[in-house]
Structure formats: C-alpha cells, structure tokens
Design a protein around this motif. Structure first.
Motif, PDB file in Angstrom:
ATOM      1  N   GLN A 174       1.000  -1.114   0.043  1.00 48.72           N
ATOM      2  CA  GLN A 174       0.189  -0.066   0.281  1.00 48.72           C
ATOM      3  C   GLN A 174       0.726   1.153  -0.011  1.00 48.72           C
ATOM      4  OE1 GLN A 174      -2.032  -1.498   3.654  1.00 48.72           O
ATOM      5  NE2 GLN A 174      -3.711  -0.868   2.665  1.00 48.72           N
ATOM      6  N   TYR A 175       2.146   0.979  -0.097  1.00 47.45           N
ATOM      7  CA  TYR A 175       2.989   2.278  -0.119  1.00 47.45           C
ATOM      8  C   TYR A 175       2.722   3.180  -0.974  1.00 47.45           C
ATOM      9  CZ  TYR A 175       7.341   4.738   1.075  1.00 47.45           C
ATOM     10  OH  TYR A 175       8.216   5.566   1.647  1.00 47.45           O
ATOM     11  N   ASP A 176       2.613   2.976  -2.228  1.00 44.16           N
ATOM     12  CA  ASP A 176       2.523   3.900  -3.477  1.00 44.16           C
ATOM     13  C   ASP A 176       1.099   4.564  -3.201  1.00 44.16           C
ATOM     14  OD1 ASP A 176       4.870   3.064  -4.498  1.00 44.16           O
ATOM     15  OD2 ASP A 176       3.933   1.332  -5.338  1.00 44.16           O
ATOM     16  N   GLU A 177       0.105   4.064  -2.605  1.00 46.25           N
ATOM     17  CA  GLU A 177      -1.037   4.866  -2.733  1.00 46.25           C
ATOM     18  C   GLU A 177      -1.128   5.919  -1.248  1.00 46.25           C
ATOM     19  OE1 GLU A 177      -4.004   1.393  -0.522  1.00 46.25           O
ATOM     20  OE2 GLU A 177      -2.819   1.091  -2.555  1.00 46.25           O
ATOM     21  N   ILE A 202       3.337  12.130   3.202  1.00 46.96           N
ATOM     22  CA  ILE A 202       2.097  11.349   3.127  1.00 46.96           C
ATOM     23  C   ILE A 202       1.022  12.125   2.397  1.00 46.96           C
ATOM     24  CG2 ILE A 202       0.269  10.180   4.937  1.00 46.96           C
ATOM     25  CD1 ILE A 202       2.727  10.196   6.716  1.00 46.96           C
ATOM     26  N   ARG A 203       0.311  11.347   1.570  1.00 42.24           N
ATOM     27  CA  ARG A 203      -0.826  11.981   0.793  1.00 42.24           C
ATOM     28  C   ARG A 203      -1.804  12.623   1.596  1.00 42.24           C
ATOM     29  NH1 ARG A 203      -0.853  10.295  -4.705  1.00 42.24           N
ATOM     30  NH2 ARG A 203       0.581   8.480  -4.942  1.00 42.24           N
ATOM     31  N   ALA A 204      -2.148  11.931   2.532  1.00 40.23           N
ATOM     32  CA  ALA A 204      -3.144  12.353   3.491  1.00 40.23           C
ATOM     33  C   ALA A 204      -2.842  13.566   4.347  1.00 40.23           C
ATOM     34  CB  ALA A 204      -3.969  11.476   4.379  1.00 40.23           C
ATOM     35  N   ARG A 205      -1.603  13.809   4.806  1.00 34.88           N
ATOM     36  CA  ARG A 205      -1.269  14.678   5.697  1.00 34.88           C
ATOM     37  C   ARG A 205      -0.039  15.519   5.325  1.00 34.88           C
ATOM     38  NH1 ARG A 205      -3.016  10.465   8.363  1.00 34.88           N
ATOM     39  NH2 ARG A 205      -0.922   9.263   8.473  1.00 34.88           N
ATOM     40  N   GLY A 206       0.780  15.052   4.675  1.00 35.36           N
ATOM     41  CA  GLY A 206       2.215  15.871   4.416  1.00 35.36           C
ATOM     42  C   GLY A 206       3.428  15.392   4.896  1.00 35.36           C
ATOM     43  N   LEU A 262      13.618   2.024   4.058  1.00 38.62           N
ATOM     44  CA  LEU A 262      13.921   1.932   2.692  1.00 38.62           C
ATOM     45  C   LEU A 262      13.053   1.031   1.894  1.00 38.62           C
ATOM     46  CD1 LEU A 262      15.910   2.292   0.159  1.00 38.62           C
ATOM     47  CD2 LEU A 262      17.407   0.349   1.151  1.00 38.62           C
ATOM     48  N   TYR A 263      12.438   1.725   0.875  1.00 37.47           N
ATOM     49  CA  TYR A 263      11.459   0.956   0.055  1.00 37.47           C
ATOM     50  C   TYR A 263      11.825   0.616  -1.367  1.00 37.47           C
ATOM     51  CZ  TYR A 263       6.647   0.629  -2.527  1.00 37.47           C
ATOM     52  OH  TYR A 263       5.901   0.264  -3.426  1.00 37.47           O
ATOM     53  N   HIS A 264      11.545  -0.347  -1.688  1.00 38.46           N
ATOM     54  CA  HIS A 264      11.974  -1.092  -3.049  1.00 38.46           C
ATOM     55  C   HIS A 264      10.755  -1.514  -3.526  1.00 38.46           C
ATOM     56  CE1 HIS A 264      16.648  -1.608  -3.302  1.00 38.46           C
ATOM     57  NE2 HIS A 264      16.292  -0.668  -2.178  1.00 38.46           N
ATOM     58  N   ARG A 265      10.489  -1.333  -4.802  1.00 41.89           N
ATOM     59  CA  ARG A 265       9.299  -1.887  -5.746  1.00 41.89           C
ATOM     60  C   ARG A 265       9.910  -2.387  -7.055  1.00 41.89           C
ATOM     61  NH1 ARG A 265       5.052   1.510  -7.961  1.00 41.89           N
ATOM     62  NH2 ARG A 265       6.602   1.438  -9.752  1.00 41.89           N
TER      63      ARG A 265
END
Lengths: 427, 264
Positions: A237-240, A257-261, A351-354
C-alpha cells in the motif's frame, strides 16, 4: 535581507548545500539543495535480471549497502512468493545488525558528537577526547567484523543473494566474535552515559513518526508500516499512501504522506513506535538515560542511535548463540512475471523498493525510495523552525547550528539522489 | 628540533565526484590506523570527516567518483592543478562506475524515467573515468577498494616510492588462499581469470563466482573466458550482463562486447 548559506555541508555522506533567506526577522524560505550528481539507478535497472538487483542497488550507498540488498531481496521474494526459512532470516538480521552498529557509530562519534562539543570533525575531537573516539572506532569495527563474517566484506558485501546467501558462515566463526561484541556493547553503554551529558537545545516538534512495526523484536525487516498518527499499512500500500515531489533546486525528490504531508523516518520513529520491543538491556539503558517515548527532539537522536546500537549488539549475540550453521544457504526462486514490494529499516530510516519483473525475470520497472528523501522536507521544516534563533548568532555559529539540525537526521545524500517514478507521472 | 620534525607534514585531500561514498568510507574504516595516519600527515581536505578545509596545494589527492556533470569536468581540472600527486580510488574513478551504464543508453530517456522534470537536472551523456579528463598518477581499482591497498598507496606516495599493487588476476589470489577453483571443480561461472586482483578473492571463498567488481586485469583474455562460460551453458545475454556492471566502461570489458555485437 539576511541570508545564511552553507556552500558544502560537511560531515554528511554525499554533497549538499543549504540556504535560508530572511525578510526582516521572518524566515522567507529554506532550501536544502542536493547537488550530488544523479546516477539513474531506476533507469538502468530496467532490463537487468531480478537476481542482479541486490548487488547493483548496493552501489547506491557505500554506508548502508546491506539495507539496499535486504530491501531488494524482500521485494523480489515478495513478488515471487518465496518463503524464507528462519535460519536465513536470522542471518539477514545479523548482517543488518552489523550495518546499524557500523553506520550508527560512524554518525555518533565521527559526524554528530563534534557538533555537540564544538569541533570541526572527529580528528580535531581526537586531541581532547581521544579515548571516547577510540571507543567509537572500536564499536564501529565490531559492526564491520560482523558484516565481514556474514557478508565477506564490509562495503558491498558479496554473500547476499536472492533467496538467502551463497554460503552459510560456520557457527564456530560467528561464535568467536561474541566476546568482542559483548565488550563493544559495554563501550556503547558507557558512551550513552557520556552522551547524556551533552547540551541538548530545547527543540520539540510534533513530527509524524513512520517506521516498521516489529512483530516480536525491534524491527529490521518487515511488511507493516505504522505511524503515531494513525498510519497502518502493509508494503504493497506504500504507493497509494505516499507521494514524491520534485523541487527545482535539488537532485533529490521529497516524500510526503498524501493524506497529511511531511513526516520522519529513522531512529526516533523506530524508537517511539517500538520501544516495547527493545531487549531488556537496551530498554533499561534507555530508561537510565531518561530517553523514553515520545522523544520529539531530533537533537536527542544521538542518544536513540546509541540505544539502537546496544539493541543491535544484543540481537546479534542472541542470534549467534542459537545459530548452528545447519540448513540450506538459500532457497531457489521460481522466476515469473510479478510485482514485489520490499521494506526494511536502513540505519537512517525506512528503505522502500518496488520491482516489476517479466516472465524471464527481467526488471521492467524499479522504484527505490531511500530514507533521506523521506526526511528531506522535515529537515527543511526543522530549519524553518530554528531559523529565528540563528538571527541572534554570528554567521559561523548560525552555520554550525544549521548544519547540526540537518545532521540530526543523519542524511545520506548519496542515497537521496537516486530516485523513483514520480507520482504525478503515474496519475 | 631535528630536521625531520622541521619538515612540513604531507597534505592529504579527499575529493568526491559521482559515487556511493563507499571508497572514501574505506579510509574511515581503517579504524585503528586512522588516528596514526592523522598524526603523521595533515588531512587537509576531507569533507565527509571534517568541515576544517585547508586550501591547496596538496601533496596527495585521492579522488573518488566519476565525471558525470559539466561542473565536475571543470572541478577535476582545478583539483589536478593544485595536487602534486593525484590518485583515483575505486571503479567509479578508474572506469566510470556503475553509472557508466548510461553510456550504452540515452541519458535523456534515463532522466525522464527517474525525474518528472528532467530539465532541472544538469548531467552529461556519459560517466567517465577521471583519467579521461586529467593526468592520473595511480589508479586503485575495486568496487569497493580494499582498505589495506589504500593504506599501501597512501604510504607509498608519502614516502615517494611506487605502490606495491599487483595487476594480475583474481585466480592468483585464489591459489594463494588455497581456495578450490569454483569454475573448474564446481562448474560455477567465474570472472576471476580476467579480473584484477586486490579483493583477496572473497567470492570464491564463499562458493560464489567472481563478478568482476575490480575490473579487467593487466592482460584479460575475455573471448576465451566467454567460450568457457558458453560451455557451462550460460546464455550469451548472461555473459553480456555480467560485463556490464561496475566496470562496464573499462575498455577491455566495453570492447569485448562491442566486438561480439559486430560479429553477430
């Protein structure tokens, strides 16, 4: 109009600069500029085989290569639904402990402590604080030894592969490290006491802390990401949940964070969200040092790094003591078209990888989001907040304070320059 | 005061270009030797370690990283002009590094994959070795370099002697260690026969084939090794990929593949 400019940030990994502009007594704008040249990892990963990702992405950062190898493995194995046996998970955590110890010791003793004591750097600090620095180097070399034993060498280890390791280290070799690890842990306990005597500016901010939540131990790798403000997601769910923005003055992208900043990741976040999972020795040391959650003062991150160093020693010793060297070195992956998401806790944050791969196992799309890009916006917020205090200082002291504020987040600018697909492209 | 004490201490500077910082970190990883070193020479410029910066000229400049921007192409000339000896450290500085993979693609396309506004990014179409831009006194190879070799190079230049850094292949190091050949005995494809020594042959001692992170040795027979790999049933694209990594732009690796393509 007054301007504070730092042309080259010293004692950070990579190249950056910062500029703060005032109008009268008001801060007009703050720019943390990263001019480390871009290297385009996400672009040249396309067309490479999935098994190459751990070694190639390790080269993003010489300070935390293990983090890149672990997040890359986690993402590929997620996509391929590969289940990893416990003895391999343990060894991964062990090599990761080595990296936390090595990287935290470098930051605490060589980069950050000189800020508190008013030195230009560790070598200058050595003149009056030689024993402290020597203890720091001893801690650091214990971490490096651990990486070498499991990974073959300290920078860009060679033994990590998709599904596990090329070969398992003999139990006797790891066991031989324990006395040294225990004595280095004791040096870290002493160092924590010393560091509590530093002068910490009063500076509390209401950060949103984001970190992996451990299931039964303080987290290195995992899938569940939480925050103190209600975030609770799994890796895919990271990308959303997050978005990245490009600013004209920097080669690094900024996360929000999309929702908060804005938000922060790293030691403070892990500590505040996983305090209950610390080993007894580390938790006790934290209480004695009067560092308990919520710790909202980023200047105090040096104490948290030291507590995490103690934790890493504790976990490492525990893993080695029950390791028997038995079992397969790796599990074979059955390659097929898939998308995988990987998260792990690099010393300086999540650290996020996709990756998307095709039926032949070739990468068709790669996204890498290092911790420094996630923290960049909060570093600017910290600077904005502290800037009024700089007006009372002479230029040299103001510059030092600004650098100190940035260094609180242990930025790794080499990492932060290699980025991702932007959200705006995806929309 | 003796003549020796009167003598000015040698000035060392460390400069970074496009890189991962791992090679200069090797200097900080010399935990025990670092303090000794800082007592016998002046570390005059090393931004990753200290904000104290003494202006040139320097007796020895260590260069990490490759040239990828117009600004850096200028900067390296300035560094050269104020350094008596200039030594490049690591695969980026000696061959262009992993970021030289752009040399085989289109950098504008690369930038637009990574950045939404590629016009903000100032970059060259290629990543090249320092030696393609200025005269270099010595090249220390590796991704990353070996810290023992780094100390040897620093000591040698300070003492004005030539460094003892063998240019033979990794195979020699395996024989010295007593590691059984992973390729002959185990059928594991290995780049050891064409790869520059220096790491100490770590990979084969972990049951892994060498993956060439130290770049080509003094006289690599790439074509012969590729034939041997084919006999181990490695498809040609796997061989091509393994030469296109950290030292892709080193002439011996780069030309081997161009040659192959010409034939096909």
């Amino acid at each position: 109009m007054k301007t504070i400019k730092v042309e080259y940030l010293a004692r950070v990994e990579g190249e950056g600069a910062l500029r703060i502009r005032f109008r009268g007594n008001a801060v007009r704008d703050v720019e943390l500029r990263i001019f480390e040249p871009p290297r385009f990892f996400e672009a040249f990963l396309r067309g490479r085989h999935c098994a190459e990702a751990p070694d190639m992405t390790a080269r993003i950062c010489g300070i935390c290569p293990v983090a890149y190898q672990m997040s890359a493995c986690a993402a590929m194995e997620d996509g391929l639904a590969l289940s990893i046996p416990n003895h391999i998970r343990d060894l991964r955590r062990l090599i990761y402990c080595g990296e936390w110890i090595e990287s935290h010791a470098l930051h605490m003793f060589m980069l950050h402590a000189p800020d508190f004591l008013g030195f230009d750097g560790a070598l200058e600090m050595a003149r009056t604080h030689r024993d402290r620095l020597k203890a720091g180097l001893l801690i650091k070399s214990a971490g490096n030894e651990l990486i070498r034993a499991v990974g073959g060498r300290e920078v860009h280890p060679i033994n990590v592969r998709l599904g596990g390791f090329y070969s398992l280290p003999p139990a006797s070799e790891l066991l031989a490290l324990v006395p040294n690890l225990a004595s280095a842990r004791d040096r870290a306990l002493e160092a924590l006491e010393w560091m509590t005597s530093f002068d910490f500016p009063g500076f509390e901010r209401d950060y949103e802390f984001v970190a992996l939540r451990g299931s039964n131990s303080y987290p290195f790798m995992g899938r569940r990401l939480i925050s103190n403000k209600g975030l609770d997601i799994v890796a895919n769910q990271y990308d959303e949940t997050f978005e990245e923005r490009q600013v004209p003055y920097s080669n690094a992208l900024q996360s929000a964070i999309r929702a908060r900043g804005h938000y922060v990741c790293g030691p403070l976040s892990r500590f505040n969200l996983n305090f209950d999972l610390l080993s007894p020795t580390a938790a006790e040391a934290a209480r004695r040092a009067r560092v308990v959650p919520p710790c909202r003062n980023s200047f105090r991150s040096i104490l948290v790094r030291c507590i995490e160093t103690i934790e890493a020693f504790e976990q490492a010793i525990e893993i080695i003591e029950r390791y028997d060297g038995a079992g397969p070195a790796y599990v074979e992956a059955d390659v097929r078209a898939s998308t995988g998401y990987g998260l792990s806790e690099a010393p300086r944050g999540t650290l996020y990888h996709r990756y998307r791969i095709d039926d032949a196992g070739l990468i068709t799309d790669a996204t890498i989001i290092p911790p420094t890009s996630q923290n960049q916006a909060s570093m600017e917020d910290d600077l904005r907040e502290i800037a009024p205090r700089m007006l009372a200082l002479d230029h040299r002291a103001a510059t030092r304070l600004a650098e100190h504020v940035v260094r609180n987040h242990d930025p790794c600018i080499s990492c932060a320059t290699h980025f991702l697909n932007l959200t705006m492209e995806r929309e | 005061m003796s003549a020796r004490q009167k003598q000015r201490r040698a000035r060392l500077a460390v400069f970074k270009f496009a890189s991962c910082d791992g090679c200069q970190l090797s200097l900080l990883d010399c935990e025990n030797e670092l303090l000794t070193l800082s007592e016998s020479i002046d570390i005059a410029y090393f931004l990753e370690a200290t904000r104290k910066a003494i202006r040139g000229p320097y007796d020895l400049a260590l260069i990490e990283g490759s040239i990828t921007t117009p600004h850096d192409a200028e900067r390296i000339r300035r560094v050269r002009s104020e350094s008596r000896f200039l030594v490049t450290i690591g695969a980026c500085a000696t061959s262009g590094g992993i970021q030289a993979l752009r040399n085989f693609g289109n950098v504008r396309e690369f930038a637009s994959i990574v950045y939404a506004r590629p016009e903000y990014i100032a970059t060259l179409a290629t990543s090249t070795a320092i030696g393609d831009h200025v005269a270099v006194d010595f090249e220390l190879r590796g991704c990353p370099i070996n810290k023992r070799q780094l100390l040897e190079v620093i000591s040698a230049f300070i003492a004005r002697r030539s460094p003892t850094i063998p240019a033979h292949s990794v195979c020699v190091e395996c024989k010295r260690r007593g590691t059984v050949c992973v390729m002959v005995a185990g059928g594991t494809p290995c780049l050891g026969p064409i790869t520059h020594a220096g790491c100490g042959a770590i990979c084969p001692s972990f049951a892994r084939g060498c993956y060439g992170c130290y770049g080509p040795d003094e006289a690599p027979n790439v074509a012969s090794l590729m034939t041997a790999w084919t006999q181990l049933n490695r498809p040609p694209d796997a061989i091509a990929r393994v030469l296109r990594t950290f030292n892709a732009n080193a002439p011996a690796f780069r030309n081997a593949l161009t040659h192959e393509n010409d034939q096909s």
